[in-house]
Design a protein around this motif. Structure first.
Motif, short mmCIF file in Angstrom:
data_model
loop_
_atom_site.label_atom_id
_atom_site.label_comp_id
_atom_site.label_asym_id
_atom_site.label_seq_id
_atom_site.Cartn_x
_atom_site.Cartn_y
_atom_site.Cartn_z
N ASP A 122 0.84 -1.21 0.00
CA ASP A 122 0.00 0.00 0.00
C ASP A 122 0.87 1.26 0.00
O ASP A 122 0.57 2.22 -0.70
N ALA A 123 1.93 1.23 0.82
CA ALA A 123 2.78 2.42 0.95
C ALA A 123 3.41 2.78 -0.40
O ALA A 123 3.47 3.96 -0.76
N ILE A 124 3.84 1.78 -1.13
CA ILE A 124 4.45 2.04 -2.44
C ILE A 124 3.40 2.59 -3.41
O ILE A 124 3.63 3.59 -4.10
N GLU A 125 2.27 1.94 -3.45
CA GLU A 125 1.23 2.38 -4.40
C GLU A 125 0.74 3.80 -4.08
O GLU A 125 0.49 4.60 -4.98
N PHE A 128 0.90 7.20 -6.46
CA PHE A 128 -0.25 8.07 -6.64
C PHE A 128 0.13 9.52 -6.32
O PHE A 128 -0.23 10.45 -7.04
N SER A 129 0.89 9.67 -5.27
CA SER A 129 1.26 11.01 -4.82
C SER A 129 2.19 11.72 -5.81
O SER A 129 2.02 12.91 -6.09
N VAL A 130 3.16 11.01 -6.38
CA VAL A 130 4.03 11.69 -7.36
C VAL A 130 3.24 12.09 -8.61
O VAL A 130 3.51 13.13 -9.22
N LEU A 131 2.25 11.27 -8.95
CA LEU A 131 1.42 11.66 -10.10
C LEU A 131 0.60 12.90 -9.76
O LEU A 131 0.43 13.81 -10.57
#
Ligand code: IPM
Ligand code: MG
Length: 359
Positions: free
Chosen positions: A317-320, A324-327
């Motif tokens: 979850d942390a990676i996904e 999402f956040s960089v996008l």
């Protein structure tokens, strides 16, 4: 005992995207105390250059001993003239078949931030979330006999064999149905049962397995129609299950719906959930070494590895979330770039994901 992950960077953009995925893996390894130890090995063209074989014995041995494998990409024009049996692709196909990685999951998810990057109208693809379940160790890719031979009239003839046993169909069906149970409970099985006997059997076995999953709705579609429906109205699908070659083709089409194949991870699993994780895209030799490659598919493949093989949901979850956040921050590599966004290179993108995880 430490969990053993084998890293296979491969060719082309493989090594540079893998560097970014490893940064992310090292970070979650520490943060979530995952006890993952990594080793590396050669596969594909680089293995041919250094050992003369696309899948050296040492690599296969390490792959057999690994709990999971993270692979970059293989192949490139440098090795295209080699004999079929010694092509870089044989390294990849060899690992898949030797390790029994028959269940290939290829999700196609459209991140809302990338709706403009798709070549399709936003309303056609907005909210897209489908998974292609591709059979990976059988079908025409592996069927015997195969080859190029001379006919009686002295002309050359190329031939391959498309075959599936009942048990092969049954086990990939089970993967698809189990997955559908965790999703929207809809499966579309793709075949060519109007022409090919092997897929008449495929359809029959799908129907049979469906009896064990009364909650799942099973439909069937011919592959030509499925290709059309994927670009016409892709949101009608939830899980697509299909054979090796149809899955190869349809998953590239599905990938493009999401704007870029550079965003899509994949998992190839054996019966015990051990697996190999790799981006859906290839080695992209034309942009290799230039810092243009999108590392997100490999980073998301790392998340899939944590989810499926190691059952580390929080780390995945942390990676996904970080992706999402960089996008959200508007950071884009060239393949997903559009007006108003910030163009970044491969390592900037990796660093941004890392920073988002640390934030
Ligand atoms: C894929 C690739 C491979 C395949 C090639 C590189 C052998 O296209 O993983 O989709 O055809 O399976
Ligand atoms: Mg392919």
């Amino acid at each position: 005992m430490a969990r053993n992950v084998l890293i296979l960077p491969g060719d082309g953009i493989g090594p540079e995207i893998m560097v970014e995925a490893e940064k992310v893996l090292n970070h979650v390894n520490e943060k979530f105390s995952l006890d993952i130890a990594t080793t590396r090995a050669l596969v594909g063209g680089i293995a041919i250059d250094e050992t003369g074989h696309p899948l050296p014995e040492e690599t296969l041995e390490k792959a057999r001993n690994a709990d999971a494998i993270l692979l970059g990409a293989v192949g490139g024009p440098k090795w295209d003239k080699l004999d079929m049996a010694l092509r870089p692709e044989k390294g990849l196909l060899g690992i898949r078949s030797q390790l029994g990685l028959f269940g290939n999951l290829r999700p196609a998810i459209l991140y809302p931030q990338l709706a403009d990057a798709s070549t399709l109208k936003p309303e056609v693809v907005a909210g897209l979330d489908i998974v292609i379940v591709r059979e990976l160790t059988g079908g025409i890719y592996f069927g015997q006999p195969r080859g190029i031979r001379e006919t009686e009239s002295g002309e050359r003839e190329g031939f391959n064999t498309y075959r599936y046993t009942e048990s092969e169909i049954r086990r990939i069906a089970t993967v698809a149905f189990d997955l559908a149970m965790k999703r929207d409970k809809r499966i579309c099985s793709v075949d060519k049962a109007n022409v090919l006997e092997v897929t008449v059997l495929w359809r029959e076995i799908m129907e049979d397995v469906a009896k064990d999953y009364p909650e799942v709705e099973l439909t069937h579609m011919y592959v030509d129609n499925a290709a059309m429906q994927l670009v016409r109205a892709p949101k009608q699908f939830d899980v697509i299950v299909t054979g090796n070659m149809f899955g190869d083709i349809l998953s590239d089409a599905a990938a493009m719906l999401t704007g870029s194949i550079g965003m899509l991870p994949s998992a190839s699993l054996d019966v015990n959930g051990r697996g190999m994780y790799e981006p859906c895209h290839g080695s992209a030799p034309d942009i290799a070494g230039q810092g243009k490659a999108n590392p997100l598919a490999t980073i998301l493949s790392t998340a899939m590895m944590l989810r499926y093989t190691f059952d580390e949901q929080a780390a995945a979850d942390a990676i996904e979330k970080a992706v999402f956040s960089v996008l959200d921050q508007g950071l884009r590599t060239g393949d997903i770039h559009s007006e108003g966004c910030t163009l970044v290179n491969t390592s900037d993108m990796g660093e941004a994901v890392l920073a988002a995880m640390k934030a």
